[in-house]
Design a protein around this motif. Structure first.
Motif, PDB file in Angstrom:
ATOM      1  N   MET A   1      -9.130 -23.977 -61.180  1.00 38.40           N
ATOM      2  CA  MET A   1      -7.157 -25.149 -60.792  1.00 38.40           C
ATOM      3  C   MET A   1      -7.223 -26.172 -61.787  1.00 38.40           C
ATOM      4  N   LYS A   2      -6.489 -26.443 -61.780  1.00 37.26           N
ATOM      5  CA  LYS A   2      -5.571 -27.407 -63.064  1.00 37.26           C
ATOM      6  C   LYS A   2      -5.374 -28.405 -62.330  1.00 37.26           C
ATOM      7  N   LEU A   3      -6.389 -29.736 -62.775  1.00 36.94           N
ATOM      8  CA  LEU A   3      -6.454 -31.229 -62.625  1.00 36.94           C
ATOM      9  C   LEU A   3      -5.515 -32.131 -61.774  1.00 36.94           C
ATOM     10  N   ALA A   4      -4.223 -30.814 -62.790  1.00 37.41           N
ATOM     11  CA  ALA A   4      -2.859 -31.518 -61.917  1.00 37.41           C
ATOM     12  C   ALA A   4      -2.565 -31.176 -60.859  1.00 37.41           C
ATOM     13  N   ASN A   5      -3.393 -29.694 -60.717  1.00 41.21           N
ATOM     14  CA  ASN A   5      -2.773 -29.600 -58.872  1.00 41.21           C
ATOM     15  C   ASN A   5      -3.893 -30.309 -57.702  1.00 41.21           C
ATOM     16  N   VAL A   6      -4.562 -30.338 -58.420  1.00 42.29           N
ATOM     17  CA  VAL A   6      -5.844 -30.694 -57.400  1.00 42.29           C
ATOM     18  C   VAL A   6      -5.523 -32.756 -57.366  1.00 42.29           C
ATOM     19  N   ARG A   7      -5.153 -33.841 -58.489  1.00 43.43           N
ATOM     20  CA  ARG A   7      -4.688 -34.767 -58.030  1.00 43.43           C
ATOM     21  C   ARG A   7      -3.600 -34.620 -56.956  1.00 43.43           C
ATOM     22  N   LYS A   8      -2.073 -33.710 -57.039  1.00 41.60           N
ATOM     23  CA  LYS A   8      -1.022 -33.724 -56.770  1.00 41.60           C
ATOM     24  C   LYS A   8      -1.724 -32.901 -54.760  1.00 41.60           C
ATOM     25  N   LEU A   9      -3.062 -32.626 -54.374  1.00 37.45           N
ATOM     26  CA  LEU A   9      -3.072 -31.972 -53.468  1.00 37.45           C
ATOM     27  C   LEU A   9      -3.707 -32.911 -52.507  1.00 37.45           C
ATOM     28  N   VAL A  10      -4.585 -34.241 -53.811  1.00 35.87           N
ATOM     29  CA  VAL A  10      -5.091 -35.375 -53.172  1.00 35.87           C
ATOM     30  C   VAL A  10      -4.530 -36.682 -53.114  1.00 35.87           C
ATOM     31  N   VAL A  11      -2.769 -36.568 -53.211  1.00 39.43           N
ATOM     32  CA  VAL A  11      -2.271 -37.830 -53.028  1.00 39.43           C
ATOM     33  C   VAL A  11      -1.476 -37.172 -51.741  1.00 39.43           C
ATOM     34  N   CYS A  12      -1.126 -35.996 -51.419  1.00 39.83           N
ATOM     35  CA  CYS A  12      -0.350 -34.898 -50.147  1.00 39.83           C
ATOM     36  C   CYS A  12      -1.084 -35.808 -49.079  1.00 39.83           C
ATOM     37  N   ALA A  13      -2.358 -35.568 -49.499  1.00 41.45           N
ATOM     38  CA  ALA A  13      -3.458 -35.497 -48.681  1.00 41.45           C
ATOM     39  C   ALA A  13      -3.652 -37.093 -48.169  1.00 41.45           C
ATOM     40  N   MET A  14      -3.583 -37.793 -49.000  1.00 40.03           N
ATOM     41  CA  MET A  14      -3.518 -39.311 -48.375  1.00 40.03           C
ATOM     42  C   MET A  14      -2.326 -39.950 -48.248  1.00 40.03           C
ATOM     43  N   LEU A  15      -1.427 -39.534 -48.866  1.00 39.78           N
ATOM     44  CA  LEU A  15      -0.272 -39.506 -47.654  1.00 39.78           C
ATOM     45  C   LEU A  15       0.428 -39.196 -46.037  1.00 39.78           C
ATOM     46  N   ALA A  16      -0.488 -38.415 -45.872  1.00 41.81           N
ATOM     47  CA  ALA A  16      -0.597 -37.423 -45.132  1.00 41.81           C
ATOM     48  C   ALA A  16      -2.009 -38.585 -43.965  1.00 41.81           C
ATOM     49  N   ALA A  17      -2.583 -38.702 -44.623  1.00 42.74           N
ATOM     50  CA  ALA A  17      -3.791 -39.319 -43.875  1.00 42.74           C
ATOM     51  C   ALA A  17      -3.220 -40.924 -43.280  1.00 42.74           C
ATOM     52  N   LEU A  18      -2.771 -41.709 -44.569  1.00 44.90           N
ATOM     53  CA  LEU A  18      -1.684 -42.698 -44.155  1.00 44.90           C
ATOM     54  C   LEU A  18      -0.804 -43.016 -43.288  1.00 44.90           C
ATOM     55  N   TYR A  19      -0.012 -41.662 -43.696  1.00 43.81           N
ATOM     56  CA  TYR A  19       0.954 -41.610 -41.713  1.00 43.81           C
ATOM     57  C   TYR A  19       0.178 -41.000 -40.513  1.00 43.81           C
ATOM     58  N   THR A  20      -0.464 -40.745 -40.859  1.00 42.22           N
ATOM     59  CA  THR A  20      -1.320 -40.647 -39.485  1.00 42.22           C
ATOM     60  C   THR A  20      -1.741 -41.604 -39.015  1.00 42.22           C
ATOM     61  N   ALA A  21      -2.695 -41.950 -40.097  1.00 42.23           N
ATOM     62  CA  ALA A  21      -2.887 -43.056 -39.601  1.00 42.23           C
ATOM     63  C   ALA A  21      -2.306 -44.959 -38.590  1.00 42.23           C
ATOM     64  N   VAL A  22      -1.535 -44.532 -39.631  1.00 41.87           N
ATOM     65  CA  VAL A  22      -0.299 -45.325 -39.285  1.00 41.87           C
ATOM     66  C   VAL A  22       0.335 -45.490 -37.445  1.00 41.87           C
ATOM     67  N   SER A  23       0.644 -44.299 -37.698  1.00 38.99           N
ATOM     68  CA  SER A  23       1.463 -43.371 -36.638  1.00 38.99           C
ATOM     69  C   SER A  23       0.717 -43.799 -35.724  1.00 38.99           C
ATOM     70  N   LEU A  24      -1.040 -43.512 -35.623  1.00 40.83           N
ATOM     71  CA  LEU A  24      -1.329 -43.554 -34.746  1.00 40.83           C
ATOM     72  C   LEU A  24      -2.402 -45.101 -34.124  1.00 40.83           C
ATOM     73  N   ALA A  25      -2.505 -46.144 -34.812  1.00 39.25           N
ATOM     74  CA  ALA A  25      -2.932 -47.061 -34.735  1.00 39.25           C
ATOM     75  C   ALA A  25      -1.204 -48.089 -34.380  1.00 39.25           C
TER      76      ALA A  25
END
Length: 176
Positions: A1-25
Motif C-alpha cells: 500500500m502506498k504511503l499516500a493511501n495510508v496517510r489518507k486513511l489515517v486522516v479520514c479516521a482522525m476526522l471520523a474520530a474527531l466528529y464522533t468525539a465532539v458529537s458524543l461529548a
C-alpha cells in the motif's frame, strides 16, 4: 500500500474520530428534534479535500450508530442522517472555490439546507403522529437553524483559520 493511501486513511479516521468525539461529548445537543450538532462544522473540511467528505461521513455514521445504541436517536437516522451529511459534504466540495470576501460561506449552505430538508422530513415521518405540512416546516426550520452556528459560523471560521495559518496545506493539500 502506498504511503499516500495510508496517510489518507489515517486522516479520514482522525476526522471520523474527531466528529464522533465532539458529537458524543455534546450528546444532549447533538441528538433529538431540537439539536445543534457542533461536529457538523467539520463538514466544511470537504472544501479542503475529498478526505474531508469521507472522514465526516464516517464520523456521522459512527455517531448515529452510537446514538441508536444509547437510545438518543432512531435507527433510520443511521441511514438518513449519514446520507444527508455525505450529500452536504459533496456539495460543499463542489463549492470549494466559491468565496464571499475570502470566506467559504457558500460551502456552509449545503450542510444547512440538506440537513434541514432530509432530517426535517425524517423527524416528521418518524417522530410525529402524522405528516402535516406545518410540522414538517417547523422541523425543517428547527434543523436548519441548528445548523447555522456549526456550519456558517464555526465551520467557516475553521476553514478561514486553517487557510490563514497555512495548516490546510500541511494537512489536506497533499490529498486535493
Amino acid at each position: 500500500m502506498k504511503l499516500a493511501n495510508v496517510r489518507k486513511l489515517v486522516v479520514c479516521a482522525m476526522l471520523a474520530a474527531l466528529y464522533t468525539a465532539v458529537s458524543l461529548a455534546l450528546a444532549p445537543l447533538s441528538f433529538g428534534i431540537v439539536q445543534i450538532r457542533f461536529a457538523e462544522a467539520f463538514t466544511l473540511l470537504a472544501t479542503l479535500s475529498t478526505v474531508g467528505i469521507f472522514g465526516v461521513t464516517l464520523g456521522c455514521l459512527l455517531t448515529n450508530l452510537v446514538g441508536v445504541l444509547i437510545g438518543t436517536t432512531l435507527a433510520p437516522d443511521v441511514l438518513f442522517g449519514t446520507l444527508a451529511t455525505f450529500i452536504a459534504a459533496l456539495l460543499s466540495y463542489q463549492l470549494r472555490h466559491v468565496r464571499v470576501k475570502g470566506l467559504a460561506l457558500p460551502s456552509a449552505l449545503p450542510p444547512i439546507l440538506v440537513n434541514a430538508v432530509v432530517i426535517g422530513i425524517e423527524l416528521t415521518w418518524f417522530y410525529s403522529d402524522g405528516v402535516h405540512l406545518s410540522i414538517l416546516l417547523v422541523n425543517m426550520l428547527s434543523v436548519g437553524l441548528g445548523q447555522i452556528i456549526p456550519c456558517a459560523v464555526l465551520g467557516v471560521l475553521l476553514i478561514y483559520t486553517l487557510e490563514r495559518s497555512r495548516l490546510d496545506e500541511r494537512l489536506f493539500k497533499q490529498f486535493a
